[in-house]
Design an enzyme around this catalytic site. Structure first.
Site, PDB file in Angstrom:
ATOM      1  N   CYS A 126      69.332 -29.283  45.109  1.00 38.27           N
ATOM      2  CA  CYS A 126      69.833 -30.469  44.397  1.00 38.27           C
ATOM      3  C   CYS A 126      71.249 -30.847  44.824  1.00 38.27           C
ATOM      4  O   CYS A 126      71.690 -31.969  44.590  1.00 38.27           O
ATOM      5  CB  CYS A 126      69.773 -30.248  42.892  1.00 38.27           C
ATOM      6  N   HIS A 266      74.523 -35.557  39.693  1.00 38.00           N
ATOM      7  CA  HIS A 266      73.119 -35.207  39.940  1.00 38.00           C
ATOM      8  C   HIS A 266      72.368 -35.359  38.617  1.00 38.00           C
ATOM      9  O   HIS A 266      72.901 -35.061  37.545  1.00 38.00           O
ATOM     10  CB  HIS A 266      73.025 -33.764  40.454  1.00 38.00           C
ATOM     11  N   ASN A 296      64.341 -35.668  37.747  1.00 32.45           N
ATOM     12  CA  ASN A 296      65.221 -34.979  38.696  1.00 32.45           C
ATOM     13  C   ASN A 296      64.613 -35.117  40.098  1.00 32.45           C
ATOM     14  O   ASN A 296      63.593 -34.501  40.395  1.00 32.45           O
ATOM     15  CB  ASN A 296      65.331 -33.507  38.272  1.00 32.45           C
TER      16      ASN A 296
END
Ligand code: COA
Length: 339
Positions: A126, A266, A296
């Site tokens: 990520c 993020h 996500n």
């Protein structure tokens, strides 16, 4: 080069990299929390309350990560007014590439016909886009690349156990891209910061398919080709780490939190994003949030959010923009940009 514009008081202005175009792409298919209620023992109320996610996009069976990269790249290159032939470096940040070898960046290079570009992937899960941004920034400032295409892209849906409610509600597919070019002056990427602590590698991992656990009937049976996450433990480390990271990044650049125009975090969990914003005393109107629509998307989340705020006119010249991410590795990273 215009030497008058490149000098100030007889001194040459510093060389920076600037984002000259952004683009993004998300697959058409929408999977809502209500759709998931029919697949696993979960509820819209739980998912929304714990994460902020309402829906996510899912790639077609025939769509691979490089296909998402291509669409996002075309949009970013159009915005930057740059042709495929002009791109001299392609970096793809991904943990869900088309195949282990060759790199997704090479497959994207073929699809774009970018025959003058070197190409490689970066994997920091990520945090991947910010790791890629740091690499691209160094190439540009070092003078070895003039037009870099950086893409964060994931098809997470193909690495998710759709029977595991603790992970399948969280992730989505998408891609975001930027073009970076050199610029002399005060505008551009001011700093990037990369961190990792491999001691917590098993907090988020996909254990099968590599040299430790090569693909076999056993790894398939044991579902080792799917993302595993210790969500609650990761959550605690993420909140603590990101609060420190954003403060440190601003301090290093002598920028006060009150001077920030926009935080682009993020998009893993709205509660993590809110905790970071609170630490900066930043109103949520200055925070880019899109996880309600995309979930996500790992390394794609920041460039998608960046593209959205740019296209919505939410950032303007001279604005300070803070980017931050946290993910598997564990890794975390930040970047401060003067737009
Ligand atoms: N639907 C309903 N219940 C669920 C569920 C779901 N989809 N997933 C888990 N639960 C249950 C658990 O089984 C547990 O039940 P129990 O108390 O009976 O054991 C309960 O909900 C709480 O689980 P927990 O994991 O403690 O929840 P949480 O508040 O930590 O939220 C996450 C889970 C994953 C949303 C959260 O931990 C998170 O966002 N973690 C960080 C993710 C991250 O930042 N990753 C880095 C980038 S990828």
């Amino acid at each position: 080069m215009n030497s008058a514009r490149n000098c100030q008081g007889g001194k040459q202005l510093p060389l920076k990299s600037r984002i000259t175009g952004t683009g993004s792409y998300a697959p058409e298919r929408v999977l809502t929390n209500f759709d998931l209620e029919r697949k696993v023992d979960t509820s819209d109320e739980w998912i929304t309350g714990r994460t902020g996610i309402k829906e996510r996009r899912i790639a077609k069976d025939t769509e691979a990560t490089s296909d998402l990269c291509l669409e996002a790249s075309k949009n970013a290159m159009k915005a930057a007014d740059v042709t495929s032939a002009e791109i001299d470096l392609i970096i793809v940040a991904t943990m869900s590439g088309d195949m282990p070898m060759p790199s997704t960046a090479s497959l994207l290079q073929k699809k774009l016909g970018a025959k003058n570009a070197g190409a490689f992937d970066v994997n920091a899960a990520c945090s991947g886009f910010l790791y890629g941004l740091s690499v691209a920034d160094n190439f540009v400032r070092g003078g070895s690349a003039k037009k870099v295409l950086l893409v964060g892209a994931e098809v997470m849906s193909k690495f998710i156990d759709w029977h595991d409610r603790t992970t399948c509600v969280l992730f989505g597919d998408g891609a975001g891209a930027v073009v970076l070019e050199p610029a002399r002056g005060q505008h551009g990427i001011l700093s990037t910061h990369l961190y990792s602590d491999g001691n917590m590698w098993d907090y988020i991992c996909l254990p099968g398919g590599g040299s430790l656990n090569p693909p076999s009937a056993k790894t398939v049976k044991e579902k080792m080709h799917f993302v595993k996450m210790k969500g609650n433990e990761t959550f605690k480390v993420a909140v603590r780490t990101l609060e420190r990271l954003v403060i440190d990044t601003l301090k290093k650049n002598k920028v006060k939190p009150s001077e920030l125009a926009m935080l682009i975090p993020h998009q893993a969990n709205l509660r993590i994003i809110q905790a970071t914003a609170e630490r900066l005393k930043l109103p949520m109107s200055k925070v880019a949030v899109n996880l309600d629509r995309y979930g996500n998307t790992s390394s794609a989340s920041i460039p998608i959010a960046l593209d959205e705020v740019v296209r919505a006119g939410r950032i303007k010249k001279n604005d300070y923009i803070l980017l931050e991410a946290f993910g598997a590795g564990l890794t975390w990273a930040s970047a401060l940009i003067k737009w």
